[in-house]
Design an enzyme around this catalytic site. Structure first.
Site, short mmCIF file in Angstrom:
data_model
loop_
_atom_site.label_atom_id
_atom_site.label_comp_id
_atom_site.label_asym_id
_atom_site.label_seq_id
_atom_site.Cartn_x
_atom_site.Cartn_y
_atom_site.Cartn_z
N SER A 189 0.85 -1.16 -0.12
CA SER A 189 0.01 0.04 -0.19
C SER A 189 0.93 1.32 -0.02
CB SER A 189 -0.94 -0.13 1.23
OG SER A 189 -1.75 1.02 1.37
N LYS A 190 0.51 2.41 -0.46
CA LYS A 190 1.11 3.62 -0.08
C LYS A 190 -0.18 4.85 -0.18
CE LYS A 190 5.49 4.83 -0.40
NZ LYS A 190 6.96 3.97 -0.29
N GLY A 191 0.52 5.91 0.59
CA GLY A 191 -0.28 7.04 0.60
C GLY A 191 0.53 8.37 0.22
#
Ligand code: GLU
Length: 474
Positions: free
Chosen positions: A111-113
């Site tokens: 995941s990444k934000g």
């Protein structure tokens, strides 16, 4: 959309660079087309626009959290604060997290934000307010949660932001015993783990130490001898670049000859004092004024050196400059610093590229240790330390009785002390970096169809993800 906004070339953008490497590796492995497609795409990308009242007016911020693969949960990856953040970038970064975790056997999905913000334009109180609001938005959709999605620091964020996020999440979930595990990279006083701040840079150092034990790989790049005395160019003296440069110069006797920063570069063929330069940058906002300063940093990437460490943004080495890069070894401390096209140019020149999904995996590896510490609610080594000391003392006195000689005092102090948390973190990280490199290198040499370490690393990652999907019956 093109990622390399400052570079005028026709290279693949970051996301397509990652996808092309994936396609090639999956092709070598003969992964079925339907499964290949499923693994390749991001499962979801959430875009949120939220308002925060600051300086007497309402500001609207745009944030992202992309979940690439949930074949293992929680999914894991940092949150970036930068004006360059966009959907394509977070999706590329989330995909890399999936492959990175699989490669180093960290049991998380990817995941990444990101938040579109220039953190230097806001004071600490304002940033706290913005970060807490962003956390509320993520929490509403389980995009921050110890069991489902665990953010961490990335470019523009650090321990401070993670502490705010953890605290906000705790307020929203007061009955959850495991709220501390909702983010990693927290300060030690807030449940973080010793050794996390420097983990990615430390991982780069361990990776290079391991690479320099592999003569066959070094021969590919025409490199001889050990790490000591090697000339190193570091691009970006942020958290990762700083720690990698510091450890390599202080502990491995490397000469950091060039440091490239936003406002120019510093050159010293005798080796730059990294601590002093870092202090100068924090005091003056840049490297201007430091001994050896030059305003044009672009030429630094093409400097004559043994090792180049790109430790900042993606796409910095691309088809406009790749053919002029002279480094024999490039270790990707940043995510995606070399475009797909540049990778080919460099490989054909005999440059050994240590790929990002391996080279910068030290951060998420130690994040995993932190998460385990948080859900275990106990510091590593707490139960064993004294017992280790007692047993070692008994062993030493046995040796003394048997030999009639006295154990050397200096050695005694060293071996008696039981391992502290940071000792265990370093030992775990070193083991991961060494073992992983060995398997990537072996894989590369075992199959003529595998052109480089990047493809070999991707192949190992895909094999594990495929086997996880197959056992799920999806
Ligand atoms: N942002 C770091 C990375 O790109 C760390 C991620 C984490 O610790 O979850 O690998």
């Amino acid at each position: 959309m093109k990622m390399n906004t400052t570079i005028d070339n026709h290279d693949s953008d970051f996301l397509s660079s990652v996808e092309k490497v994936f396609e090639e590796a999956a092709g070598i492995l003969n992964v079925a087309d339907d499964l290949k497609e499923k693994i390749k795409v991001s499962n979801s990308t959430y875009i949120v626009r939220f308002g925060v009242r600051l300086r007497g007016k309402l500001f609207t911020f745009t944030g992202y959290r992309s979940v690439h693969s949930e074949h293992r949960e929680p999914v894991k990856g940092g949150i970036r604060y930068s004006m360059h953040v966009n959907q394509s970038e977070v999706e590329a970064l989330a995909a890399l997290m999936t492959y990175k975790c699989a490669l180093v056997e960290v049991p998380f999905g990817g995941s990444k934000g990101g938040l579109i913000i220039d953190p230097t334009q806001w004071n600490a109180n304002e940033l706290e307010k913005i970060t807490r609001r962003f956390t509320q938005e993520l929490a509403k959709r389980d995009l921050i949660s110890p069991a489902q999605n665990v953010p961490a620091p990335d470019m523009g964020t650090g321990e401070r932001e993670m502490a705010w996020m953890a605290d906000e999440y705790k307020r929203l979930n007061p009955n959850d015993l495991n709220t501390g595990a909702c983010v990693t990279g927290k300060p030690v006083s807030k449940g973080g783990i010793r050794g996390r701040v420097e983990a990615t840079g430390r991982g780069v150092q361990y990776a290079l130490q391991e690479v320099f034990k592999h003569d066959r790989d070094l021969a590919f790049a025409g490199v001889t001898g050990g790490l000591s005395g090697k000339r190193v160019v570091v691009q970006g003296l942020g958290n990762v670049g700083f720690h990698a440069a510091k450890f390599l110069s202080e502990e491995d006797a490397c000469l950091i000859t060039h440091v490239l920063e936003r406002d120019g570069m510093v050159v010293d063929e005798e080796g730059i004092d990294i601590e002093a330069l870092s202090t100068h940058i924090s005091e003056h906002g840049g490297c201007k004024g430091f001994v050896g300063y030059e305003s044009d940093s672009k030429v630094g990437l093409q400097a004559d050196c043994d090792i180049l460490i790109p430790a900042a943004l993606e796409g910095v080495i691309n088809s406009t400059n790749a053919s002029n890069v002279k480094a024999k070894v490039i270790i990707e401390a940043a995510n995606g610093p070399i475009t797909y096209e540049a990778n080919h140019v460099l490989r054909d020149k005999g440059c050994l590229i240590i790929p990002d999904l391996y080279a910068n995996a030290g951060g998420v590896t130690v994040s995993y240790f932190e998460w385990v510490k948080n859900i275990g609610h106990i510091r590593f080594g707490r139960l064993q330390r004294r017992q280790h000391e007692r047993k070692t003392r008994q062993l030493v006195s046995g040796i003394e009785q048997m030999t009639g000689a006295q154990f050397p005092q200096e050695l005694l102090t060293k071996i008696v002390a039981g391992p502290s948390e940071v000792d265990l973190v370093r030992s775990g990280l070193e083991d991961v970096m060494c073992q992983t490199y060995q398997s990537i290198s072996e894989r590369w040499h075992a199959d003529d169809d595998i052109p480089d370490l990047r493809t070999a690393a991707m192949i190992i990652a895909i094999e594990r993800i495929v086997s996880s999907y197959e056992s799920l019956g999806i």
